[in-house]
Design a protein around this motif. Structure first.
Motif, short mmCIF file in Angstrom:
data_model
loop_
_atom_site.label_atom_id
_atom_site.label_comp_id
_atom_site.label_asym_id
_atom_site.label_seq_id
_atom_site.Cartn_x
_atom_site.Cartn_y
_atom_site.Cartn_z
N SER A 30 0.85 -1.19 0.00
CA SER A 30 0.00 0.00 0.00
C SER A 30 0.89 1.23 0.00
O SER A 30 1.98 1.22 0.58
CB SER A 30 -0.93 0.03 1.22
N PRO A 31 0.44 2.31 -0.61
CA PRO A 31 1.24 3.55 -0.60
C PRO A 31 1.29 4.16 0.80
O PRO A 31 0.36 3.96 1.60
CB PRO A 31 0.49 4.45 -1.58
N SER A 32 2.34 4.88 1.06
CA SER A 32 2.50 5.51 2.37
C SER A 32 1.99 6.94 2.41
O SER A 32 1.96 7.55 3.48
CB SER A 32 3.98 5.48 2.79
N ARG A 33 1.61 7.47 1.27
CA ARG A 33 1.08 8.84 1.19
C ARG A 33 0.19 8.94 -0.05
O ARG A 33 -0.03 7.94 -0.74
CB ARG A 33 2.24 9.85 1.11
N THR A 34 -0.30 10.12 -0.31
CA THR A 34 -1.19 10.34 -1.45
C THR A 34 -0.53 9.92 -2.77
O THR A 34 0.65 10.20 -2.99
CB THR A 34 -1.58 11.83 -1.52
N VAL A 35 -1.30 9.26 -3.61
CA VAL A 35 -0.84 8.88 -4.94
C VAL A 35 -1.30 9.94 -5.94
O VAL A 35 -2.45 10.40 -5.88
CB VAL A 35 -1.41 7.50 -5.34
N GLN A 59 -8.68 4.17 -5.01
CA GLN A 59 -8.20 4.78 -3.77
C GLN A 59 -8.74 4.09 -2.52
O GLN A 59 -8.04 4.01 -1.49
CB GLN A 59 -8.50 6.27 -3.75
N GLY A 63 -6.21 2.50 0.36
CA GLY A 63 -6.15 3.08 1.70
C GLY A 63 -5.51 4.45 1.73
O GLY A 63 -5.14 4.93 2.81
N GLN A 64 -5.34 5.07 0.58
CA GLN A 64 -4.77 6.42 0.49
C GLN A 64 -5.54 7.21 -0.56
O GLN A 64 -6.15 6.63 -1.47
CB GLN A 64 -3.29 6.37 0.10
N SER A 65 -5.50 8.53 -0.44
CA SER A 65 -6.11 9.37 -1.46
C SER A 65 -5.34 9.22 -2.78
O SER A 65 -4.11 9.06 -2.78
CB SER A 65 -6.09 10.83 -1.03
N VAL A 66 -6.07 9.25 -3.88
CA VAL A 66 -5.47 9.25 -5.21
C VAL A 66 -5.97 10.51 -5.91
O VAL A 66 -7.17 10.67 -6.11
CB VAL A 66 -5.84 7.99 -6.01
N HIS A 91 4.09 6.12 -6.03
CA HIS A 91 3.30 7.28 -5.62
C HIS A 91 3.04 8.27 -6.76
O HIS A 91 2.28 9.22 -6.57
CB HIS A 91 3.99 7.99 -4.45
#
Length: 330
Positions: A30-35, A59, A63-66, A91
């Protein structure tokens, strides 16, 4: 409606088989911040809308904003080059077209500053923007055969409008000329709006334009569509023949959309995106939304699309060279 067998093509198999085939890391990344999905075109167009559909669809599971960020300029090269130089950590992605990832390398100085194959990892082919062969409504040609006869015996060369030098509509025209041997006077415009105005006003004879550009005018009988320059009929105009079906083989010029990450991305990240994007595109409401934009959904697996893209780069390079299309000024 999209053929679900096409959506499942490429050796993926059923969902259970997919889950078993994917390594655990591909399922858990999973990404650690916004994609950020970069769109190298202005907001509001079909490519931008497709990017926002994809962003919304992935998104939640990520589990992160895209977010979608538009960065137009230099025939799409500006935003594309930015992603080519980004960290391959999952990201930053780019949703691009055949312009940025097939023809720019032959049309722009230094290819726009990036290599469309070596500098990117393919996450999947998404959709096509099919080109229609359209003519002004009062042209004395009700079908492709009559258009060719008119071009050869009409006494003057027909004019063919495009959305600009080196654009997909221009290159489709060059391919059509090469396959038919007819002469056409190219009339380039700065975009679709002025081209449409002159085409509907009868100041130019014909054009190759994407379905979203001219569908309303065709349905409203302001323009006449003769064929689709695609290997597939148009889901929006199913009774319209392909050019091959109308007797002109080899003019297959879909403008395609695909999503890429910077080269060097970990296989687990690529596989995670591939699975989520494919799942998002299988939803009926997403398919209906894409069709509403005038696009034709055409999911292609990363490896299969990568092979197709390499062939497309070579094919258009040959056409551009044979037509002596001058390099563009970005």
């Amino acid at each position: 409606m999209i053929d679900r067998r096409r959506m499942l093509a490429g050796g993926a198999g059923a969902a259970a088989a997919l889950a078993m085939a994917r390594p655990a890391s591909a399922q858990s990344w999973s990404p650690s911040r916004t994609v950020t999905i970069v769109v190298p075109y202005p907001a509001g167009g079909a490519v931008d809308v497709l990017a926002r559909i994809v962003a919304e669809g992935i998104q939640g599971p990520l589990g992160q904003s895209v977010v979608v960020e538009n960065q137009p300029g230099a025939s799409g090269a500006l935003g594309t080059r930015r992603v080519a130089r980004a960290e391959p950590d999952g990201h930053t992605l780019v949703l691009s077209t055949n312009q940025t990832h097939a023809t720019n390398i032959s049309l722009l100085p230094d290819g726009g500053g990036y290599d469309p194959v070596k500098d990117f990892a393919t996450l999947g082919g998404l959709a096509d923007l099919q080109h229609l062969l359209v003519v002004r409504k009062d042209l004395a040609a009700a079908n492709v055969a009559e258009l060719l006869a008119l071009a050869r015996t009409g006494g003057k060369e027909l004019t063919c409008a495009s959305t600009g030098l080196g654009s997909a509509s221009h290159l489709t025209m060059e391919l059509f000329k090469a396959k038919t041997g007819i002469a056409l006077v190219h009339v380039p415009y700065r975009g679709a709006a002025p081209m449409l105005q002159d085409l509907m006003g009868g100041r130019v004879d014909m054009s190759f334009a994407t379905v979203p550009t001219v569908l309303g005018q065709v349905q409203g009988q302001e323009l006449r569509a003769l064929a689709v320059a695609s290997p597939r009929t148009s889901p929006h105009l199913p009774s319209l023949p392909t050019l091959s079906g109308a007797g002109v083989a080899g003019v297959e010029a879909d403008a395609w959309c695909a999503i890429f990450a910077p080269a060097g991305i970990a296989p687990a990240i690529r596989d995670r995106y591939r699975d989520l994007i494919k799942a998002a595109l299988e939803k009926p409401e997403v398919q209906a939304n894409i069709a509403k934009q005038g696009m034709s959904l055409n999911w292609r697996e990363p490896d299969a699309f990568g092979a197709f893209q390499r062939e497309d780069v070579a094919r258009w390079a040959e056409i551009i060279k044979a037509a002596k299309v001058e390099p563009l000024k970005p």
